[in-house]
Design an enzyme around this catalytic site. Structure first.
Site, PDB file in Angstrom:
ATOM      1  N   THR A  76      98.057  32.854  83.484  1.00  0.00           N
ATOM      2  CA  THR A  76      96.623  32.791  83.194  1.00  0.00           C
ATOM      3  C   THR A  76      96.062  31.389  83.422  1.00  0.00           C
ATOM      4  O   THR A  76      94.852  31.230  83.566  1.00  0.00           O
ATOM      5  CB  THR A  76      96.321  33.220  81.739  1.00  0.00           C
ATOM      6  OG1 THR A  76      97.020  32.364  80.835  1.00  0.00           O
ATOM      7  CG2 THR A  76      96.737  34.662  81.503  1.00  0.00           C
ATOM      8  N   ASP A 128      86.743  43.482  67.042  1.00  0.00           N
ATOM      9  CA  ASP A 128      85.911  42.297  66.835  1.00  0.00           C
ATOM     10  C   ASP A 128      85.558  42.128  65.362  1.00  0.00           C
ATOM     11  O   ASP A 128      85.201  43.091  64.677  1.00  0.00           O
ATOM     12  CB  ASP A 128      84.618  42.404  67.649  1.00  0.00           C
ATOM     13  CG  ASP A 128      84.714  41.704  68.992  1.00  0.00           C
ATOM     14  OD1 ASP A 128      85.782  41.117  69.270  1.00  0.00           O
ATOM     15  OD2 ASP A 128      83.740  41.738  69.752  1.00  0.00           O
ATOM     16  N   VAL A 177      87.092  28.229  70.621  1.00  0.00           N
ATOM     17  CA  VAL A 177      87.053  26.962  71.350  1.00  0.00           C
ATOM     18  C   VAL A 177      86.400  27.174  72.718  1.00  0.00           C
ATOM     19  O   VAL A 177      86.624  28.189  73.382  1.00  0.00           O
ATOM     20  CB  VAL A 177      88.475  26.394  71.521  1.00  0.00           C
ATOM     21  CG1 VAL A 177      88.413  24.998  72.128  1.00  0.00           C
ATOM     22  CG2 VAL A 177      89.203  26.367  70.176  1.00  0.00           C
ATOM     23  N   TYR A 215      96.912  41.096  68.841  1.00  0.00           N
ATOM     24  CA  TYR A 215      96.863  39.643  69.025  1.00  0.00           C
ATOM     25  C   TYR A 215      96.883  38.925  67.676  1.00  0.00           C
ATOM     26  O   TYR A 215      97.632  37.962  67.471  1.00  0.00           O
ATOM     27  CB  TYR A 215      95.620  39.246  69.816  1.00  0.00           C
ATOM     28  CG  TYR A 215      95.407  37.749  69.903  1.00  0.00           C
ATOM     29  CD1 TYR A 215      96.198  36.965  70.736  1.00  0.00           C
ATOM     30  CD2 TYR A 215      94.434  37.115  69.132  1.00  0.00           C
ATOM     31  CE1 TYR A 215      96.029  35.592  70.809  1.00  0.00           C
ATOM     32  CE2 TYR A 215      94.249  35.745  69.201  1.00  0.00           C
ATOM     33  CZ  TYR A 215      95.040  34.983  70.033  1.00  0.00           C
ATOM     34  OH  TYR A 215      94.872  33.619  70.089  1.00  0.00           O
ATOM     35  N   ASN A 272      78.022  42.327  73.420  1.00  0.00           N
ATOM     36  CA  ASN A 272      78.569  43.508  72.759  1.00  0.00           C
ATOM     37  C   ASN A 272      77.946  43.637  71.382  1.00  0.00           C
ATOM     38  O   ASN A 272      78.152  42.791  70.516  1.00  0.00           O
ATOM     39  CB  ASN A 272      80.096  43.396  72.640  1.00  0.00           C
ATOM     40  CG  ASN A 272      80.767  43.287  73.995  1.00  0.00           C
ATOM     41  OD1 ASN A 272      80.565  44.133  74.859  1.00  0.00           O
ATOM     42  ND2 ASN A 272      81.552  42.246  74.195  1.00  0.00           N
TER      43      ASN A 272
END
Length: 322
Positions: free
Chosen positions: A37, A284, A176, A146, A207
Protein backbone atom coordinates in the site's frame (compact mmCIF):
# COMPACT_ATOMS: atom_id res chain seq x y z
CA UNK A 1 26.27 9.60 17.99
CA UNK A 2 22.52 9.53 17.33
CA UNK A 3 20.46 6.38 17.73
CA UNK A 4 19.49 3.91 15.02
CA UNK A 5 15.75 3.72 14.29
CA UNK A 6 13.73 1.15 12.37
CA UNK A 7 10.55 2.55 10.84
CA UNK A 8 8.16 -0.11 9.56
CA UNK A 9 5.65 0.87 6.92
CA UNK A 10 8.32 3.32 5.80
CA UNK A 11 6.91 3.93 2.33
CA UNK A 12 3.43 4.65 3.65
CA UNK A 13 1.93 7.99 4.58
CA UNK A 14 2.98 8.34 8.22
CA UNK A 15 6.06 6.13 7.89
CA UNK A 16 7.58 8.19 5.09
CA UNK A 17 6.99 11.43 6.98
CA UNK A 18 8.76 9.90 9.98
CA UNK A 19 11.66 8.83 7.76
CA UNK A 20 12.02 12.37 6.39
CA UNK A 21 11.96 13.86 9.87
CA UNK A 22 14.47 11.59 11.58
CA UNK A 23 16.91 11.35 8.67
CA UNK A 24 16.89 15.15 8.50
CA UNK A 25 17.88 15.23 12.16
CA UNK A 26 20.87 12.96 11.72
CA UNK A 27 19.47 9.65 12.92
CA UNK A 28 20.51 6.40 11.27
CA UNK A 29 17.18 5.18 9.84
CA UNK A 30 16.21 1.80 8.41
CA UNK A 31 12.94 1.65 6.50
CA UNK A 32 10.98 -1.57 6.09
CA UNK A 33 8.00 -1.91 3.73
CA UNK A 34 6.51 -4.53 1.42
CA UNK A 35 5.10 -1.76 -0.85
CA UNK A 36 1.62 -3.31 -0.89
CA UNK A 37 0.00 0.00 0.00
CA UNK A 38 3.02 2.30 0.35
CA UNK A 39 4.87 3.96 -2.51
CA UNK A 40 8.64 3.99 -2.90
CA UNK A 41 8.35 7.51 -4.33
CA UNK A 42 7.35 8.66 -0.83
CA UNK A 43 10.99 8.06 0.14
CA UNK A 44 12.53 10.13 -2.65
CA UNK A 45 13.80 12.75 -0.20
CA UNK A 46 15.83 10.22 1.81
CA UNK A 47 16.78 7.50 -0.68
CA UNK A 48 20.18 9.02 -1.48
CA UNK A 49 20.98 9.95 2.13
CA UNK A 50 23.79 7.90 3.66
CA UNK A 51 21.85 7.77 6.95
CA UNK A 52 18.98 5.86 5.33
CA UNK A 53 18.68 2.28 4.17
CA UNK A 54 15.62 0.44 2.85
CA UNK A 55 14.53 -3.18 3.21
CA UNK A 56 11.83 -4.40 0.82
CA UNK A 57 10.20 -6.98 3.02
CA UNK A 58 7.08 -8.10 4.85
CA UNK A 59 6.45 -8.08 8.60
CA UNK A 60 4.56 -11.35 8.16
CA UNK A 61 8.00 -12.97 7.72
CA UNK A 62 9.78 -13.30 11.07
CA UNK A 63 13.26 -13.55 9.56
CA UNK A 64 12.71 -10.27 7.71
CA UNK A 65 11.77 -8.66 11.03
CA UNK A 66 14.89 -10.07 12.68
CA UNK A 67 17.08 -8.71 9.89
CA UNK A 68 15.42 -5.29 10.11
CA UNK A 69 16.03 -4.85 13.86
CA UNK A 70 19.75 -5.70 13.70
CA UNK A 71 21.66 -3.14 15.83
CA UNK A 72 18.53 -0.99 16.12
CA UNK A 73 17.90 1.11 19.24
CA UNK A 74 14.27 2.08 18.63
CA UNK A 75 11.42 0.81 16.48
CA UNK A 76 8.60 3.04 15.25
CA UNK A 77 6.08 0.48 14.06
CA UNK A 78 3.67 1.95 11.49
CA UNK A 79 3.22 -1.06 9.20
CA UNK A 80 -0.38 -2.23 9.06
CA UNK A 81 -3.21 -2.89 6.68
CA UNK A 82 -5.49 0.05 7.40
CA UNK A 83 -9.14 0.79 6.64
CA UNK A 84 -12.27 -0.44 8.40
CA UNK A 85 -14.08 -1.27 5.12
CA UNK A 86 -11.12 -3.28 3.81
CA UNK A 87 -11.04 -5.32 7.03
CA UNK A 88 -14.76 -6.05 6.71
CA UNK A 89 -14.28 -7.33 3.15
CA UNK A 90 -11.06 -9.26 3.94
CA UNK A 91 -10.66 -9.87 7.68
CA UNK A 92 -8.13 -12.67 7.22
CA UNK A 93 -5.48 -10.54 5.53
CA UNK A 94 -6.02 -7.71 7.99
CA UNK A 95 -5.44 -10.14 10.83
CA UNK A 96 -2.34 -11.67 9.20
CA UNK A 97 -0.68 -8.28 8.77
CA UNK A 98 -1.90 -6.43 11.83
CA UNK A 99 -1.76 -9.24 14.39
CA UNK A 100 0.70 -11.87 13.10
CA UNK A 101 3.00 -9.19 11.69
CA UNK A 102 2.84 -7.20 14.91
CA UNK A 103 3.67 -10.30 16.94
CA UNK A 104 6.67 -10.98 14.69
CA UNK A 105 7.94 -7.45 15.34
CA UNK A 106 7.52 -7.87 19.10
CA UNK A 107 9.47 -11.14 19.04
CA UNK A 108 12.22 -9.64 16.88
CA UNK A 109 12.49 -6.57 19.14
CA UNK A 110 12.59 -8.72 22.27
CA UNK A 111 15.28 -11.03 20.94
CA UNK A 112 17.40 -8.15 19.59
CA UNK A 113 17.26 -6.15 22.83
CA UNK A 114 15.61 -3.11 21.25
CA UNK A 115 15.34 -0.28 23.80
CA UNK A 116 11.75 0.65 22.96
CA UNK A 117 9.04 -0.10 20.42
CA UNK A 118 6.61 2.72 19.74
CA UNK A 119 3.66 1.42 17.76
CA UNK A 120 0.70 2.89 15.90
CA UNK A 121 -2.46 2.04 17.79
CA UNK A 122 -5.87 3.32 16.71
CA UNK A 123 -8.87 5.31 17.88
CA UNK A 124 -10.98 2.49 16.41
CA UNK A 125 -10.23 0.64 19.66
CA UNK A 126 -12.90 2.76 21.37
CA UNK A 127 -15.51 0.86 19.37
CA UNK A 128 -19.10 1.31 20.51
CA UNK A 129 -18.22 3.51 23.49
CA UNK A 130 -20.39 6.63 23.21
CA UNK A 131 -18.60 8.72 25.84
CA UNK A 132 -16.84 11.88 24.64
CA UNK A 133 -14.06 12.79 24.82
CA UNK A 134 -12.38 9.40 24.52
CA UNK A 135 -10.19 8.60 27.53
CA UNK A 136 -7.54 5.89 27.30
CA UNK A 137 -8.84 3.57 30.02
CA UNK A 138 -12.50 3.57 28.89
CA UNK A 139 -13.04 1.60 25.67
CA UNK A 140 -16.04 -0.21 24.22
CA UNK A 141 -16.46 -3.28 22.04
CA UNK A 142 -14.76 -3.12 18.62
CA UNK A 143 -17.00 -2.50 15.60
CA UNK A 144 -14.78 -3.98 12.87
CA UNK A 145 -12.10 -6.61 12.27
CA UNK A 146 -9.59 -3.75 11.90
CA UNK A 147 -10.49 -2.42 15.35
CA UNK A 148 -10.05 -5.88 16.84
CA UNK A 149 -6.57 -6.22 15.34
CA UNK A 150 -5.45 -2.87 16.76
CA UNK A 151 -6.78 -3.72 20.21
CA UNK A 152 -5.00 -7.08 20.09
CA UNK A 153 -1.77 -5.13 19.40
CA UNK A 154 -2.21 -3.32 22.70
CA UNK A 155 -2.84 -6.59 24.55
CA UNK A 156 0.23 -8.23 23.04
CA UNK A 157 2.41 -5.20 23.82
CA UNK A 158 1.28 -5.31 27.44
CA UNK A 159 2.11 -9.01 27.73
CA UNK A 160 5.54 -8.56 26.14
CA UNK A 161 6.39 -5.81 28.62
CA UNK A 162 5.19 -7.79 31.65
CA UNK A 163 6.60 -11.13 30.52
CA UNK A 164 9.81 -10.20 28.70
CA UNK A 165 10.54 -6.63 29.78
CA UNK A 166 10.18 -5.17 26.27
CA UNK A 167 9.47 -1.44 26.56
CA UNK A 168 6.47 -0.48 24.44
CA UNK A 169 4.40 2.66 23.90
CA UNK A 170 1.14 2.68 21.94
CA UNK A 171 -0.10 5.80 20.17
CA UNK A 172 -3.82 5.77 19.38
CA UNK A 173 -3.98 7.90 16.25
CA UNK A 174 -7.13 9.86 15.50
CA UNK A 175 -7.82 10.47 11.77
CA UNK A 176 -4.34 11.52 10.69
CA UNK A 177 -3.97 13.54 7.47
CA UNK A 178 -1.30 15.47 5.60
CA UNK A 179 1.28 15.38 2.81
CA UNK A 180 1.93 12.06 1.06
CA UNK A 181 -1.42 10.57 2.08
CA UNK A 182 -2.65 8.65 -0.97
CA UNK A 183 -5.90 10.02 -2.45
CA UNK A 184 -6.31 7.08 -4.81
CA UNK A 185 -7.76 3.63 -4.36
CA UNK A 186 -10.91 2.15 -2.85
CA UNK A 187 -9.78 2.77 0.73
CA UNK A 188 -8.45 6.32 0.51
CA UNK A 189 -8.92 8.40 3.67
CA UNK A 190 -11.56 11.10 3.57
CA UNK A 191 -9.38 14.24 3.46
CA UNK A 192 -7.08 13.29 0.54
CA UNK A 193 -10.06 11.75 -1.27
CA UNK A 194 -12.09 14.95 -0.92
CA UNK A 195 -9.13 17.14 -1.88
CA UNK A 196 -8.54 15.19 -5.09
CA UNK A 197 -12.21 15.24 -6.07
CA UNK A 198 -12.45 18.98 -5.49
CA UNK A 199 -9.24 19.59 -7.43
CA UNK A 200 -10.79 17.56 -10.27
CA UNK A 201 -13.96 19.71 -10.02
CA UNK A 202 -15.97 16.75 -8.77
CA UNK A 203 -18.35 16.63 -5.81
CA UNK A 204 -17.03 15.04 -2.62
CA UNK A 205 -19.30 12.18 -1.53
CA UNK A 206 -20.17 12.00 2.16
CA UNK A 207 -21.42 8.78 3.74
CA UNK A 208 -24.51 9.81 5.69
CA UNK A 209 -25.79 13.33 6.22
CA UNK A 210 -22.42 14.90 7.07
CA UNK A 211 -23.04 15.23 10.80
CA UNK A 212 -20.62 12.47 11.80
CA UNK A 213 -17.57 14.11 13.36
CA UNK A 214 -13.89 13.30 13.74
CA UNK A 215 -10.83 14.56 15.59
CA UNK A 216 -8.70 15.25 12.52
CA UNK A 217 -4.98 15.27 13.31
CA UNK A 218 -2.26 16.76 11.13
CA UNK A 219 0.72 14.48 10.48
CA UNK A 220 3.28 16.83 12.07
CA UNK A 221 1.47 16.42 15.39
CA UNK A 222 1.90 12.65 15.01
CA UNK A 223 5.61 13.05 14.25
CA UNK A 224 5.99 15.06 17.45
CA UNK A 225 4.21 12.33 19.42
CA UNK A 226 6.44 9.58 18.03
CA UNK A 227 9.60 11.49 18.86
CA UNK A 228 8.48 12.29 22.39
CA UNK A 229 7.30 8.73 23.02
CA UNK A 230 10.59 7.34 21.71
CA UNK A 231 12.76 9.61 23.83
CA UNK A 232 10.61 9.86 26.97
CA UNK A 233 12.17 8.65 30.21
CA UNK A 234 8.97 9.22 32.19
CA UNK A 235 8.22 5.96 34.04
CA UNK A 236 4.51 6.20 33.23
CA UNK A 237 5.24 6.36 29.50
CA UNK A 238 6.39 2.74 29.37
CA UNK A 239 3.80 0.04 28.66
CA UNK A 240 1.08 2.62 28.17
CA UNK A 241 -1.16 3.91 25.40
CA UNK A 242 -1.86 7.53 24.53
CA UNK A 243 -4.44 9.33 22.43
CA UNK A 244 -2.69 11.29 19.69
CA UNK A 245 -5.02 13.90 18.26
CA UNK A 246 -5.62 17.61 18.26
CA UNK A 247 -8.41 17.43 20.83
CA UNK A 248 -11.22 18.99 18.80
CA UNK A 249 -13.87 17.54 16.50
CA UNK A 250 -15.25 18.65 13.16
CA UNK A 251 -18.23 17.25 11.26
CA UNK A 252 -17.85 16.25 7.64
CA UNK A 253 -20.00 19.07 6.29
CA UNK A 254 -17.74 21.65 7.93
CA UNK A 255 -14.66 19.73 6.80
CA UNK A 256 -15.72 20.10 3.16
CA UNK A 257 -16.25 23.84 3.63
CA UNK A 258 -12.73 24.19 5.07
CA UNK A 259 -11.27 22.22 2.15
CA UNK A 260 -13.14 24.30 -0.42
CA UNK A 261 -12.05 27.54 1.23
CA UNK A 262 -8.40 26.48 1.29
CA UNK A 263 -8.46 25.21 -2.30
CA UNK A 264 -10.13 28.41 -3.50
CA UNK A 265 -6.76 30.13 -3.08
CA UNK A 266 -5.81 28.29 -6.26
CA UNK A 267 -9.19 28.00 -8.00
CA UNK A 268 -12.19 30.05 -6.86
CA UNK A 269 -14.62 27.88 -8.84
CA UNK A 270 -14.12 25.11 -6.26
CA UNK A 271 -16.27 27.10 -3.80
CA UNK A 272 -19.33 26.34 -5.94
CA UNK A 273 -18.94 22.55 -6.08
CA UNK A 274 -21.87 20.85 -4.30
CA UNK A 275 -21.64 17.93 -1.88
CA UNK A 276 -23.09 14.50 -2.68
CA UNK A 277 -24.52 12.31 0.08
CA UNK A 278 -24.69 8.52 0.22
CA UNK A 279 -25.52 5.72 2.67
CA UNK A 280 -23.64 5.29 5.92
CA UNK A 281 -20.72 2.82 5.96
CA UNK A 282 -20.88 -0.32 8.06
CA UNK A 283 -18.57 -0.11 11.08
CA UNK A 284 -18.31 3.68 11.14
CA UNK A 285 -18.33 5.34 14.56
CA UNK A 286 -20.65 8.39 14.65
CA UNK A 287 -18.39 10.71 16.63
CA UNK A 288 -14.77 10.74 17.69
CA UNK A 289 -13.04 13.18 20.01
CA UNK A 290 -9.87 12.54 21.99
CA UNK A 291 -8.84 13.65 25.41
CA UNK A 292 -5.12 14.35 25.02
CA UNK A 293 -4.56 15.22 28.68
CA UNK A 294 -2.58 12.04 29.36
CA UNK A 295 -0.22 12.61 26.43
CA UNK A 296 0.25 16.24 27.43
CA UNK A 297 1.08 15.33 31.02
CA UNK A 298 3.32 12.30 30.50
CA UNK A 299 4.80 12.76 27.02
CA UNK A 300 4.78 16.57 26.97
CA UNK A 301 2.80 16.31 23.74
CA UNK A 302 1.46 19.66 22.57
CA UNK A 303 0.01 19.57 19.04
CA UNK A 304 0.92 22.68 17.05
CA UNK A 305 -1.37 22.23 14.04
CA UNK A 306 -5.12 22.65 14.27
CA UNK A 307 -7.36 21.38 11.46
CA UNK A 308 -7.46 24.58 9.40
CA UNK A 309 -3.69 25.11 9.56
CA UNK A 310 -3.03 21.47 8.71
CA UNK A 311 -5.43 21.61 5.76
CA UNK A 312 -3.65 24.67 4.35
CA UNK A 313 -0.29 22.91 4.66
CA UNK A 314 -1.60 19.68 3.15
CA UNK A 315 -3.26 21.41 0.22
CA UNK A 316 -0.03 23.27 -0.59
CA UNK A 317 1.56 19.85 -1.00
CA UNK A 318 -1.30 18.28 -2.99
CA UNK A 319 -1.56 21.25 -5.35
CA UNK A 320 2.14 20.90 -6.18
CA UNK A 321 2.24 17.10 -6.38
CA UNK A 322 -1.05 15.82 -7.83
Amino acid sequence: MKSKILITGAAGFIGSNLCDYFVDRGYDVVGLDNLSTGHIANLNDVTDNSNFSFIHGDIRDLETCRKAVTDVDYVLHQAALGSVPRSIIDPITSNEVNVNGFLNMLVACKDAGVKKMVYAASSSTYGDSTSLPKVEDAIGKPLSPYAITKYVNELYADVFYKTYGLNTVGLRYFNVFGRKQDPNGAYAAVIPLFIKRLMDNQSPRINGDGTYSRDFTYVDNVIQANEKAMLSVHPEAINSVFNIAYGDRTDLNHLVELLKKSLSRFNKEILEIPIEYGPLRVGDVPHSLASIDKAKKILDYHPRFDLATGIDEAIEWYWSNL
